[in-house]
Design a protein around this motif. Sequence first.
Motif, PDB file in Angstrom:
ATOM      1  N   MET A   1       0.838  -1.181   0.000  1.00 36.23           N
ATOM      2  CA  MET A   1       0.000   0.000   0.000  1.00 36.23           C
ATOM      3  C   MET A   1       0.889   1.253   0.000  1.00 36.23           C
ATOM      4  N   LYS A   2       0.579   2.189  -0.872  1.00 29.89           N
ATOM      5  CA  LYS A   2       1.353   3.419  -1.004  1.00 29.89           C
ATOM      6  C   LYS A   2       1.094   4.341   0.190  1.00 29.89           C
ATOM      7  N   THR A   3       2.171   4.903   0.754  1.00 30.95           N
ATOM      8  CA  THR A   3       2.043   5.832   1.867  1.00 30.95           C
ATOM      9  C   THR A   3       1.460   7.146   1.376  1.00 30.95           C
ATOM     10  N   GLU A   4       0.451   7.644   2.103  1.00 32.40           N
ATOM     11  CA  GLU A   4      -0.129   8.946   1.792  1.00 32.40           C
ATOM     12  C   GLU A   4       0.678  10.025   2.500  1.00 32.40           C
ATOM     13  N   TYR A   5       0.956  11.100   1.788  1.00 36.09           N
ATOM     14  CA  TYR A   5       1.633  12.244   2.395  1.00 36.09           C
ATOM     15  C   TYR A   5       0.717  13.451   2.297  1.00 36.09           C
ATOM     16  N   HIS A   6       0.701  14.231   3.362  1.00 32.27           N
ATOM     17  CA  HIS A   6      -0.115  15.439   3.386  1.00 32.27           C
ATOM     18  C   HIS A   6       0.661  16.588   4.012  1.00 32.27           C
ATOM     19  N   SER A   7       0.281  17.769   3.600  1.00 29.34           N
ATOM     20  CA  SER A   7       0.831  19.001   4.153  1.00 29.34           C
ATOM     21  C   SER A   7      -0.325  19.860   4.650  1.00 29.34           C
ATOM     22  N   ILE A   8       0.020  20.862   5.435  1.00 29.56           N
ATOM     23  CA  ILE A   8      -0.968  21.824   5.926  1.00 29.56           C
ATOM     24  C   ILE A   8      -0.628  23.176   5.309  1.00 29.56           C
ATOM     25  N   TRP A   9      -1.592  23.737   4.585  1.00 34.00           N
ATOM     26  CA  TRP A   9      -1.399  25.012   3.906  1.00 34.00           C
ATOM     27  C   TRP A   9      -2.346  26.062   4.453  1.00 34.00           C
ATOM     28  N   LEU A  10      -1.856  27.294   4.532  1.00 36.54           N
ATOM     29  CA  LEU A  10      -2.705  28.462   4.708  1.00 36.54           C
ATOM     30  C   LEU A  10      -2.973  29.006   3.322  1.00 36.54           C
ATOM     31  N   MET A  11      -4.219  29.363   3.058  1.00 34.70           N
ATOM     32  CA  MET A  11      -4.587  29.816   1.722  1.00 34.70           C
ATOM     33  C   MET A  11      -5.002  31.277   1.726  1.00 34.70           C
ATOM     34  N   PRO A  12      -4.561  32.005   0.684  1.00 31.17           N
ATOM     35  CA  PRO A  12      -5.006  33.389   0.546  1.00 31.17           C
ATOM     36  C   PRO A  12      -6.483  33.422   0.154  1.00 31.17           C
ATOM     37  N   CYS A  13      -7.137  34.539   0.462  1.00 28.19           N
ATOM     38  CA  CYS A  13      -8.545  34.691   0.087  1.00 28.19           C
ATOM     39  C   CYS A  13      -8.683  34.508  -1.422  1.00 28.19           C
ATOM     40  N   ALA A  14      -9.894  34.222  -1.878  1.00 28.31           N
ATOM     41  CA  ALA A  14     -10.135  33.840  -3.275  1.00 28.31           C
ATOM     42  C   ALA A  14      -9.623  34.879  -4.274  1.00 28.31           C
ATOM     43  N   THR A  15      -9.868  36.153  -4.026  1.00 24.80           N
ATOM     44  CA  THR A  15      -9.427  37.198  -4.957  1.00 24.80           C
ATOM     45  C   THR A  15      -7.906  37.214  -5.087  1.00 24.80           C
ATOM     46  N   GLN A  16      -7.223  37.143  -3.961  1.00 26.09           N
ATOM     47  CA  GLN A  16      -5.761  37.158  -3.999  1.00 26.09           C
ATOM     48  C   GLN A  16      -5.205  35.841  -4.511  1.00 26.09           C
ATOM     49  N   GLU A  17      -5.883  34.742  -4.244  1.00 27.30           N
ATOM     50  CA  GLU A  17      -5.436  33.458  -4.788  1.00 27.30           C
ATOM     51  C   GLU A  17      -5.472  33.500  -6.324  1.00 27.30           C
ATOM     52  N   ARG A  18      -6.536  34.086  -6.883  1.00 26.21           N
ATOM     53  CA  ARG A  18      -6.622  34.206  -8.353  1.00 26.21           C
ATOM     54  C   ARG A  18      -5.481  35.074  -8.892  1.00 26.21           C
ATOM     55  N   MET A  19      -5.203  36.188  -8.229  1.00 24.35           N
ATOM     56  CA  MET A  19      -4.128  37.082  -8.668  1.00 24.35           C
ATOM     57  C   MET A  19      -2.772  36.364  -8.595  1.00 24.35           C
ATOM     58  N   LEU A  20      -2.509  35.690  -7.482  1.00 15.31           N
ATOM     59  CA  LEU A  20      -1.241  34.965  -7.324  1.00 15.31           C
ATOM     60  C   LEU A  20      -1.152  33.793  -8.302  1.00 15.31           C
ATOM     61  N   SER A  21      -2.279  33.137  -8.578  1.00 12.12           N
ATOM     62  CA  SER A  21      -2.289  32.048  -9.563  1.00 12.12           C
ATOM     63  C   SER A  21      -1.926  32.578 -10.947  1.00 12.12           C
ATOM     64  N   GLY A  22      -2.373  33.785 -11.257  1.00 16.64           N
ATOM     65  CA  GLY A  22      -2.002  34.411 -12.524  1.00 16.64           C
ATOM     66  C   GLY A  22      -0.506  34.632 -12.617  1.00 16.64           C
ATOM     67  N   ILE A  23       0.104  35.047 -11.507  1.00 19.87           N
ATOM     68  CA  ILE A  23       1.565  35.235 -11.474  1.00 19.87           C
ATOM     69  C   ILE A  23       2.262  33.897 -11.677  1.00 19.87           C
ATOM     70  N   VAL A  24       1.798  32.853 -10.976  1.00 22.14           N
ATOM     71  CA  VAL A  24       2.393  31.515 -11.115  1.00 22.14           C
ATOM     72  C   VAL A  24       2.303  31.048 -12.571  1.00 22.14           C
ATOM     73  N   ARG A  25       1.120  31.201 -13.184  1.00 20.17           N
ATOM     74  CA  ARG A  25       0.952  30.770 -14.580  1.00 20.17           C
ATOM     75  C   ARG A  25       1.860  31.565 -15.524  1.00 20.17           C
ATOM     76  N   ASP A  26       1.945  32.874 -15.302  1.00 13.63           N
ATOM     77  CA  ASP A  26       2.804  33.724 -16.140  1.00 13.63           C
ATOM     78  C   ASP A  26       4.267  33.283 -16.030  1.00 13.63           C
ATOM     79  N   LEU A  27       4.745  33.113 -14.804  1.00 17.83           N
ATOM     80  CA  LEU A  27       6.146  32.697 -14.608  1.00 17.83           C
ATOM     81  C   LEU A  27       6.382  31.289 -15.156  1.00 17.83           C
ATOM     82  N   ALA A  28       5.396  30.401 -14.990  1.00 19.25           N
ATOM     83  CA  ALA A  28       5.529  29.034 -15.520  1.00 19.25           C
ATOM     84  C   ALA A  28       5.687  29.070 -17.037  1.00 19.25           C
TER      85      ALA A  28
END
Length: 174
Positions: A1-28
């Motif tokens: 059986m494969k070991t499951e790994y998890h992390s704990i993340w704090l997430m930015p509010c939806a508006t800022q998450e969209r803006m930061l996601s745009g930066i990630v996509r642009d840089l990618a």
Amino acid sequence: MKTEYHSIWLMPCATQERMLSGIVRDLAGRFESPIFQPHLTLVEDMPRTCEELQPLLAQVAEDASAFDAPVETVEESGLYYRSFYARFPVVQPLRVMKTKAVEVFRVGNVESFMPHISLAYGVQEGPEKSRSMGDLRERLAGMSVRFDRICIVSSSQQTPIEEWAIRSSVPLPE
């Protein structure tokens, strides 16, 4: 059986998450790096199931509320997962949440905590990276990020980035 790994993340509010996601996509697109969901990691790479972590996440979220943290700067490092990132000072709500996470999950430590949101992974050094960092330093200068939820995420250095996914989320009240 494969070991499951998890992390704990704090997430930015939806508006800022969209803006930061745009930066990630642009840089990618510019640097041929992976696309991922922008987040601030509180605890990483725990070999535990989501079900095991859910009651612990509730303990960490207890008495917490949504909060703002200012972007201190945009930095780079030679580390793959931290090659290009927005760094935050350890403001009181972040310190409290990290301290509680360390106590509850029994992983990590507060002293080495360097809160950040990665903007690109695995970007090689060079003039284009330096230009992009300068542009983002100006763009993000003076910005505060509102963190409004804490999540259990199937993510780790052993998990392909394209398979990372939020498995459980607890909203932080306003």
